[in-house]
Design a protein around this motif. Sequence first.
Motif, PDB file in Angstrom:
ATOM      1  N   LYS A  37       4.230-105.440 110.701  1.00  0.00           N
ATOM      2  CA  LYS A  37       3.214-104.268 110.286  1.00  0.00           C
ATOM      3  C   LYS A  37       2.041-104.378 111.271  1.00  0.00           C
ATOM      4  CE  LYS A  37       5.753-102.278 106.902  1.00  0.00           C
ATOM      5  NZ  LYS A  37       6.325-101.105 107.089  1.00  0.00           N
ATOM      6  N   GLU A 137      -0.903-101.049 103.930  1.00  0.00           N
ATOM      7  CA  GLU A 137       0.872-101.321 103.630  1.00  0.00           C
ATOM      8  C   GLU A 137       1.297-102.679 103.737  1.00  0.00           C
ATOM      9  OE1 GLU A 137       4.084 -99.129 106.245  1.00  0.00           O
ATOM     10  OE2 GLU A 137       2.412 -97.916 105.875  1.00  0.00           O
ATOM     11  N   THR A 138       0.867-103.426 104.653  1.00  0.00           N
ATOM     12  CA  THR A 138       1.166-104.796 104.709  1.00  0.00           C
ATOM     13  C   THR A 138       1.119-105.546 103.379  1.00  0.00           C
ATOM     14  OG1 THR A 138       1.832-106.681 106.126  1.00  0.00           O
ATOM     15  CG2 THR A 138      -0.358-105.953 106.106  1.00  0.00           C
ATOM     16  N   ASP A 141       3.424-104.282 100.826  1.00  0.00           N
ATOM     17  CA  ASP A 141       4.898-104.768 101.252  1.00  0.00           C
ATOM     18  C   ASP A 141       5.034-106.462 100.554  1.00  0.00           C
ATOM     19  OD1 ASP A 141       5.501-102.249 101.935  1.00  0.00           O
ATOM     20  OD2 ASP A 141       5.525-102.689 104.026  1.00  0.00           O
ATOM     21  N   GLU A 145       7.150-108.172  97.844  1.00  0.00           N
ATOM     22  CA  GLU A 145       8.222-109.010  98.284  1.00  0.00           C
ATOM     23  C   GLU A 145       8.031-110.296  97.338  1.00  0.00           C
ATOM     24  OE1 GLU A 145       8.223-112.276 101.834  1.00  0.00           O
ATOM     25  OE2 GLU A 145       8.218-109.930 102.473  1.00  0.00           O
TER      26      GLU A 145
END
Length: 345
Positions: A37, A137-138, A141, A145
């Motif tokens: 990202k 966003e990262t 994510d 995870e």
Amino acid sequence: METNNKKGILLVNLGSPRSTDVNDVKEYLDEFLMDEKVIDYRWFFRALLVQGIILKTRPAKSAEAYKTVWTDEGSPLIVISKHLQKRLQEIVDVPVGLGMRYAEPSIKTGIQELVDKGITEITLFPLYPQYAMSTTETVIDKAEEVRLKFFPDIKINYVEPFYDREIYINALAESIRQKLPVDFDLLQFSYHGVPERHIYKTDPTNTCNMNTCCQKEDNPSHKFCYRHQCYKVTELVCKKLGLPKEKVMVTFQSRLGKDKWMEPYTDATLEGLGKKGIKKLAIVCPAFVSDCLETLEEISVEGKEIFLHGGGERFDYIPCLNEEQSWVNVVKTLSEEKLNDFYFH
């Protein structure tokens, strides 16, 4: 807010090397720059660039830069984030954890500490006012995870980018007002840059032209457009402060590599301001809520040197919100909004 020990808040910031040792800096940069990202090339080409080129020289240079801002307590970003965590904990009724997207304390470490206290529902607060694939966003994510792999029974919701929330704009504007010299020529808003392709990639409508669409009202792309959100912060803050457009400008800093990044560039702009008659410059970095290498060294040291060498006479760096009480109150309010969402699910 009612006390409920099943709920907790996790603050998440960028992260920092564990020390200024070159090997620690290299380890940090490897994790950071290998994030797809951040450098969004296919893995082979990303590895070729990062591990084959960047990590050969950059860690030593970055280590020297970190040494100029390192404190007795450690990395400024980590120290400030811990202080924010502590101050927030003093005014909320649920446990507050801290994690970093890169290095330690990791997001997994932060979640684990809350889970160990019996928390099953976490409001995660990415400490970024604007949305970008390389920040908000990262973080989301990575958190998802980690949750799926290690904590499948917990629930996580996320505080959304707050760039246009009035409570945040009020806090930022008042912080700037208190530090802004009376006789400044220009107030420069320097935001962290991103490659232009990131803006296109996060546009769900595929209509971005990197220009006029940022000013359109009710554009569905705005929710994911970093460029729009940077300019919106500037617009709203300047409205609060009553600043005329001719005394304000927006630039973008910290570019990496030879790809096209968002313009205008901060360093190139600083170089030419003196020749344009700007002698007294104030600069603020609203992409960051915590002072860090990019603000304390890149802007307030390197940027100052560039400006003064180019004919400027006075350079005033305006610190980030850090642990100001108004900012702590913003974090409290936005976190509690999301904590309350759990009651209605």
